[in-house]
Design an enzyme around this catalytic site. Sequence first.
Site, PDB file in Angstrom:
ATOM      1  CD  GLU A  95      -1.217  -0.367   3.642  1.00  0.00           C
ATOM      2  OE1 GLU A  95      -2.348  -0.787   3.395  1.00  0.00           O
ATOM      3  OE2 GLU A  95      -0.820  -0.128   4.779  1.00  0.00           O
ATOM      4  CB  CYS A 109       3.401   7.604   2.798  1.00  0.00           C
ATOM      5  SG  CYS A 109       3.974   6.450   4.044  1.00  0.00           S
ATOM      6  CB  CYS A 116       7.253  -4.586   9.070  1.00  0.00           C
ATOM      7  SG  CYS A 116       8.683  -3.779   9.818  1.00  0.00           S
ATOM      8  CB  SER A 193      10.707   6.737   8.446  1.00  0.00           C
ATOM      9  OG  SER A 193      10.409   6.389   9.772  1.00  0.00           O
ATOM     10  CG  LEU A 216      12.799   8.820  20.067  1.00  0.00           C
ATOM     11  CD1 LEU A 216      14.130   8.138  19.869  1.00  0.00           C
ATOM     12  CD2 LEU A 216      13.026  10.291  20.472  1.00  0.00           C
ATOM     13  CG  ASN A 217       7.370   6.146  18.195  1.00  0.00           C
ATOM     14  OD1 ASN A 217       6.845   7.178  17.796  1.00  0.00           O
ATOM     15  ND2 ASN A 217       7.824   5.223  17.379  1.00  0.00           N
ATOM     16  CG  ASN A 291      -5.333   7.515  12.916  1.00  0.00           C
ATOM     17  OD1 ASN A 291      -6.031   8.423  13.358  1.00  0.00           O
ATOM     18  ND2 ASN A 291      -5.060   7.383  11.640  1.00  0.00           N
ATOM     19  CB  CYS A 334       2.049   2.416   8.547  1.00  0.00           C
ATOM     20  SG  CYS A 334       2.914   1.218   9.449  1.00  0.00           S
TER      21      CYS A 334
HETATM   22  S1  SF4 Z   1       6.199   1.074  12.512  1.00  0.00           S
HETATM   23 FE1  SF4 Z   1       5.401  -0.795  11.570  1.00  0.00          FE
HETATM   24  S2  SF4 Z   1       6.212  -0.824   9.502  1.00  0.00           S
HETATM   25 FE2  SF4 Z   1       7.403   0.670  10.669  1.00  0.00          FE
HETATM   26  S3  SF4 Z   1       9.178  -0.503  11.464  1.00  0.00           S
HETATM   27 FE3  SF4 Z   1       7.611  -0.613  13.042  1.00  0.00          FE
HETATM   28  S4  SF4 Z   1       6.449  -2.503  12.605  1.00  0.00           S
HETATM   29 FE4  SF4 Z   1       7.644  -1.982  10.775  1.00  0.00          FE
END
Ligand code: SF4
Length: 346
Positions: A95, A109, A116, A193, A216-217, A291, A334
């Site tokens: 996507e 994007c 992943c 990113s 970072l988060n 979200n 995502c």
């Molecule tokens: S945010 Fe989602 S897509 Fe991005 S690295 Fe982490 S698991 Fe993978």
Amino acid sequence: MNENLLIDIKNLTLAELTVLLSDLGKEKFRALQIIKWVYARGVTSFDEMTDLSKVLREDLKQRFMVSDWTPELVETSSDGTRKYLYRLSDHESVETVRIPMESGKDTLCISTQVGCAMQCQFCMTGTFGLTRNLTVAEIVNQVCASLKDGPLQSIVLMGMGEPLHNLDNVIKALDILYLDQGCGFGPRRVTLSTSGLVPQMFELARRVKVGLAVSLNATTDALRDQLMPVNKKYPLAELLKACREIPLEPRQRITFEYILIGGVNDTLTDAKRLVKLMHGLRAKVNLITYNEHPASAFKSPNPKAVEEFQRYLLDRDIIAIKRASKGQDISAACGQLKGKLERHDV
Ligand code: SF4
């Protein structure tokens, strides 16, 4: 002729195509002519490449093809965000999200993997696990297909996948997208990113110019270990040390993405620690509100907490930009469209 034996031009950099053509006894400059047709004019049939001789065009058809994508599904949000889902030749899907910017132009994007491996807890893609890397052509085609809908201001590699887990293909794709005679995206218009794969961050910087964003988060290892398991391998101190050491272009800044999750990482104590972590870095912080979605227990943050968080950073001279959550009504976080498709509720 077996189509599967043909080489997709979109899998090749200009240098690779030049070598292949010269191995076939063709003039080297033909490679650039072909690249211009494919990327500057969006042509996918050799018959339309009218400045190539008929003999050359016939020879090319025996060896090469040019892939061309149309989306299987498009969702458009009330704010203009458009999400495309493409079906791949092995029936996997990928996507891409087109996001209108305040400038009036769009950012795209794009994804770099199917699924992943990183397992970030706030991300739906993380719950699928990794299926496979995207090929160079599959990365480039997301851009080519979107350009049919109008010009793009910039590209961000922030869709499905950890781009640095697919480094070789990502670098080749950037090489193609940067070509002046093709798509013509300069490195200043592209941002990659990462979740924080430290050795690959250095390798990326050695091999290609691109804007860098780090997801970072969290401001403590305890929380980041939970939210992003990659932190157990490359904890905050090591990640931020790398960010200080990676050479930057004049005026370039590293973007730090901080998804604000209600009650998890959105307090002033977090903001205070974030200021400390940013010390001495040429950085900007993107604050993204989480979200909410049915498959996750995480909550969106309180708007007041977001305001206070941003204000705290701004008051300490940290560039902190609140990113409006685009496409709330079309699952634009995502991995969410793919999630819906796989649960068959689109
Ligand atoms: S945010 Fe989602 S897509 Fe991005 S690295 Fe982490 S698991 Fe993978």
